[in-house]
Design a protein around this motif. Sequence first.
Motif, PDB file in Angstrom:
ATOM      1  N   UNK A  61       0.820  -1.207   0.000  1.00 16.89           N
ATOM      2  CA  UNK A  61       0.000   0.000   0.000  1.00 16.89           C
ATOM      3  C   UNK A  61       0.851   1.253   0.000  1.00 16.89           C
ATOM      4  N   UNK A  62       0.269   2.372  -0.445  1.00 17.86           N
ATOM      5  CA  UNK A  62       1.060   3.600  -0.625  1.00 17.86           C
ATOM      6  C   UNK A  62       1.668   4.153   0.651  1.00 17.86           C
ATOM      7  N   UNK A  63       1.063   3.908   1.803  1.00 16.11           N
ATOM      8  CA  UNK A  63       1.604   4.406   3.068  1.00 16.11           C
ATOM      9  C   UNK A  63       2.022   3.284   4.008  1.00 16.11           C
ATOM     10  N   UNK A  64       2.141   2.105   3.447  1.00 14.82           N
ATOM     11  CA  UNK A  64       2.566   0.967   4.248  1.00 14.82           C
ATOM     12  C   UNK A  64       1.490   0.412   5.158  1.00 14.82           C
ATOM     13  N   UNK A  65       0.243   0.819   4.936  1.00 16.61           N
ATOM     14  CA  UNK A  65      -0.846   0.361   5.798  1.00 16.61           C
ATOM     15  C   UNK A  65      -1.528  -0.892   5.270  1.00 16.61           C
ATOM     16  N   UNK A  66      -1.111  -1.335   4.120  1.00 18.25           N
ATOM     17  CA  UNK A  66      -1.674  -2.551   3.546  1.00 18.25           C
ATOM     18  C   UNK A  66      -2.873  -2.281   2.665  1.00 18.25           C
ATOM     19  N   UNK A  67      -2.863  -2.907   1.500  1.00 21.78           N
ATOM     20  CA  UNK A  67      -4.030  -2.861   0.615  1.00 21.78           C
ATOM     21  C   UNK A  67      -5.023  -3.933   1.064  1.00 21.78           C
ATOM     22  N   UNK A  68      -6.332  -3.675   0.952  1.00 17.28           N
ATOM     23  CA  UNK A  68      -7.306  -4.700   1.347  1.00 17.28           C
ATOM     24  C   UNK A  68      -7.093  -5.988   0.555  1.00 17.28           C
ATOM     25  N   UNK A  69      -7.359  -7.126   1.166  1.00 16.22           N
ATOM     26  CA  UNK A  69      -7.219  -8.384   0.422  1.00 16.22           C
ATOM     27  C   UNK A  69      -8.174  -8.423  -0.761  1.00 16.22           C
ATOM     28  N   UNK A  70      -7.731  -9.040  -1.839  1.00 15.50           N
ATOM     29  CA  UNK A  70      -8.628  -9.188  -2.983  1.00 15.50           C
ATOM     30  C   UNK A  70      -9.637 -10.310  -2.720  1.00 15.50           C
ATOM     31  N   UNK A  71     -10.509 -10.521  -3.687  1.00 18.03           N
ATOM     32  CA  UNK A  71     -11.595 -11.487  -3.477  1.00 18.03           C
ATOM     33  C   UNK A  71     -11.064 -12.867  -3.126  1.00 18.03           C
ATOM     34  N   UNK A  72     -10.013 -13.315  -3.827  1.00 13.91           N
ATOM     35  CA  UNK A  72      -9.485 -14.654  -3.572  1.00 13.91           C
ATOM     36  C   UNK A  72      -8.783 -14.737  -2.220  1.00 13.91           C
ATOM     37  N   UNK A  73      -8.251 -13.626  -1.740  1.00  3.37           N
ATOM     38  CA  UNK A  73      -7.477 -13.632  -0.497  1.00  3.37           C
ATOM     39  C   UNK A  73      -8.334 -13.464   0.751  1.00  3.37           C
ATOM     40  N   UNK A  74      -9.629 -13.209   0.588  1.00 10.43           N
ATOM     41  CA  UNK A  74     -10.470 -12.974   1.759  1.00 10.43           C
ATOM     42  C   UNK A  74     -10.475 -14.168   2.709  1.00 10.43           C
ATOM     43  N   UNK A  75     -10.373 -15.374   2.159  1.00 11.33           N
ATOM     44  CA  UNK A  75     -10.400 -16.542   3.042  1.00 11.33           C
ATOM     45  C   UNK A  75      -9.081 -16.738   3.769  1.00 11.33           C
ATOM     46  N   UNK A  76      -8.046 -16.011   3.371  1.00  8.16           N
ATOM     47  CA  UNK A  76      -6.756 -16.083   4.058  1.00  8.16           C
ATOM     48  C   UNK A  76      -6.701 -15.160   5.278  1.00  8.16           C
ATOM     49  N   UNK A 134       4.419 -12.489   4.458  1.00  7.89           N
ATOM     50  CA  UNK A 134       5.418 -11.664   3.788  1.00  7.89           C
ATOM     51  C   UNK A 134       5.184 -10.222   4.202  1.00  7.89           C
ATOM     52  N   UNK A 135       6.122  -9.344   3.857  1.00  4.82           N
ATOM     53  CA  UNK A 135       5.887  -7.925   4.153  1.00  4.82           C
ATOM     54  C   UNK A 135       4.809  -7.363   3.248  1.00  4.82           C
ATOM     55  N   UNK A 136       4.486  -8.050   2.155  1.00  2.29           N
ATOM     56  CA  UNK A 136       3.358  -7.640   1.309  1.00  2.29           C
ATOM     57  C   UNK A 136       2.031  -7.908   2.008  1.00  2.29           C
ATOM     58  N   UNK A 137       1.967  -9.014   2.740  1.00  2.00           N
ATOM     59  CA  UNK A 137       0.685  -9.477   3.250  1.00  2.00           C
ATOM     60  C   UNK A 137       0.434  -9.121   4.708  1.00  2.00           C
ATOM     61  N   UNK A 138       1.434  -8.612   5.405  1.00  2.00           N
ATOM     62  CA  UNK A 138       1.256  -8.178   6.797  1.00  2.00           C
ATOM     63  C   UNK A 138       1.821  -6.758   6.917  1.00  2.00           C
ATOM     64  N   UNK A 139       0.963  -5.768   7.148  1.00  2.00           N
ATOM     65  CA  UNK A 139       1.450  -4.380   7.281  1.00  2.00           C
ATOM     66  C   UNK A 139       2.467  -4.246   8.405  1.00  2.00           C
ATOM     67  N   UNK A 140       3.357  -3.273   8.261  1.00  5.17           N
ATOM     68  CA  UNK A 140       4.446  -3.104   9.214  1.00  5.17           C
ATOM     69  C   UNK A 140       3.943  -2.967  10.642  1.00  5.17           C
ATOM     70  N   UNK A 141       2.838  -2.245  10.841  1.00  5.84           N
ATOM     71  CA  UNK A 141       2.334  -2.008  12.196  1.00  5.84           C
ATOM     72  C   UNK A 141       1.811  -3.281  12.846  1.00  5.84           C
ATOM     73  N   UNK A 142       1.591  -4.328  12.060  1.00  2.00           N
ATOM     74  CA  UNK A 142       1.055  -5.594  12.576  1.00  2.00           C
ATOM     75  C   UNK A 142       2.152  -6.633  12.820  1.00  2.00           C
ATOM     76  N   UNK A 143       3.327  -6.403  12.313  1.00  2.00           N
ATOM     77  CA  UNK A 143       4.388  -7.418  12.393  1.00  2.00           C
ATOM     78  C   UNK A 143       4.739  -7.768  13.834  1.00  2.00           C
ATOM     79  N   UNK A 144       4.815  -6.774  14.695  1.00  2.00           N
ATOM     80  CA  UNK A 144       5.214  -7.009  16.075  1.00  2.00           C
ATOM     81  C   UNK A 144       4.257  -7.908  16.833  1.00  2.00           C
ATOM     82  N   UNK A 145       2.970  -7.851  16.480  1.00  2.00           N
ATOM     83  CA  UNK A 145       1.980  -8.699  17.157  1.00  2.00           C
ATOM     84  C   UNK A 145       2.257 -10.168  16.883  1.00  2.00           C
ATOM     85  N   UNK A 146       2.573 -10.491  15.622  1.00  2.00           N
ATOM     86  CA  UNK A 146       2.870 -11.886  15.268  1.00  2.00           C
ATOM     87  C   UNK A 146       4.167 -12.339  15.930  1.00  2.00           C
TER      88      UNK A 146
END
Length: 472
Positions: A186-201, A231-243
């Motif tokens: 995403x443009x500000x590192x906040x993550x783009x919403x999952x697409x239709x196929x990724x919603x179940x992930x 990946x860093x594509x699929x988990x926004x930076x602000x969420x990495x620490x929680x995992x």
Amino acid sequence: MTTTRNNPTGDGAAPDTGAAPAEKVYWCELAWLNGTVEPHVALEVTAQGRLGAVRRDVEAPPTGAAVLRGLTLPGLANAHSHAFHRALRSTVQVGSGTFWTWRDAMYQTASRLTPDTYYTLARAVYAEMALAGITCVGEFHYLHHAPGGARYDDPNAMSHALVAAAADAGIRITLLDTAYLSSGIGPKGRGEPPNRQQLRFSDGSAETWAERATAFRPEGAHARVGAAVHSVRAVPARELGTVAQWAEERGAPLHVHLSEQTAENEACESVHGMTPTALLAEHGVLTPRTVAVHATHLTDDDIRQVGRTGTGVCMCPTTERDLADGIGPAPALDRAGAALSLGSDSHAVIDMFEEARALELDERLASRTRGHWTAGQLLRAATEGGQAALGWPEASRLETGALADFTTVALDSVRTAGPVARLAEETAVFAATAADVRHTVVAGRHVVRDGAHTLVDSVPHALTEAIGALRP
């Protein structure tokens, strides 16, 4: 090659080193004992599924012993698996395409899976792994919910299906519960919403992911649980620490896809001003419990960072070349101190001997020099390195107190016949294939005997049926 790691088991289990009576005895024509090929070795298995004794120079098989002809190794570990990708074999080999067109085909297969069909497919895939000498698999699992993102009545239904499949195929599993929250940085590192196929992930947030992962309680001593950042594509930076914190609190393995594609690096650097490796390090993801998968496109600073943090690296050569991803800097990572392990990832083939030799042979092509690792070092990556990466260090070696997990590769097939016993390591790594596995034993149980699975009737038929049920 560095393979040993300070990697907790995740459940605090300690080896039983007491002199328990043997429940069963296996007699090995040759056995690989801590890097040395020894003839005529008796492995005594206790009722708890551990090695009560390892006896050398036992010239003849003891009465009642199971005889293992060939070279017996500690169980092979497949440190990176997406079980449902097995259904893509061959279909994605048609024509050319890219990683991204391959991903579209993967989404289509994922959309057809239910807990029942995933169990059926995974059981067949894990049985194929057992036939290939694999005693433990690391399942990088992100297919959590129903198509469209609807929650099953049991939010961990798909996880339970995988754990049950491993049990019924006779192998161990580390279920790497994967956070997969967005479709891009995403443009500000906040993550783009999952697409239709990724919603179940997606669980929506790392906090919700942690709640669901915490609620999962696998059944059976064959299963342990770890965590993964997709990946860093699929988990926004602000969420990495929680995992990362979730894994740290449990002393559990933490895996992450790292720099598999140059496009991932470019997006991360554009938004965050740093490489994916640096971003993960900044948020506490790189630790001695962490395994970076692929690590194909790293800078020199990235390599040093991986080494400094004690992070391991799982290379998946057959997938990396199948998808034209590139050849990762495995020798430099090894020199930096990264413990190496191996995975079959997308299951273009399931053959840990092929993964092991590909690590060396691919590097020979890239560098035009030979001898980056010895055969013994490559075997350690396929056994000890993988078991440690998955939180099963007590399954790493054939020694008293270890888990009784081992596999035997034939030395008399058309591929392996000829060399003398002292070259058994080289024969296994550079000539053998999964088809040469004759026996696989897990917790003392003979899961594969004389090349046949003892728990799953006709593994080829099981694979054909399971994959056929997913076709449109």
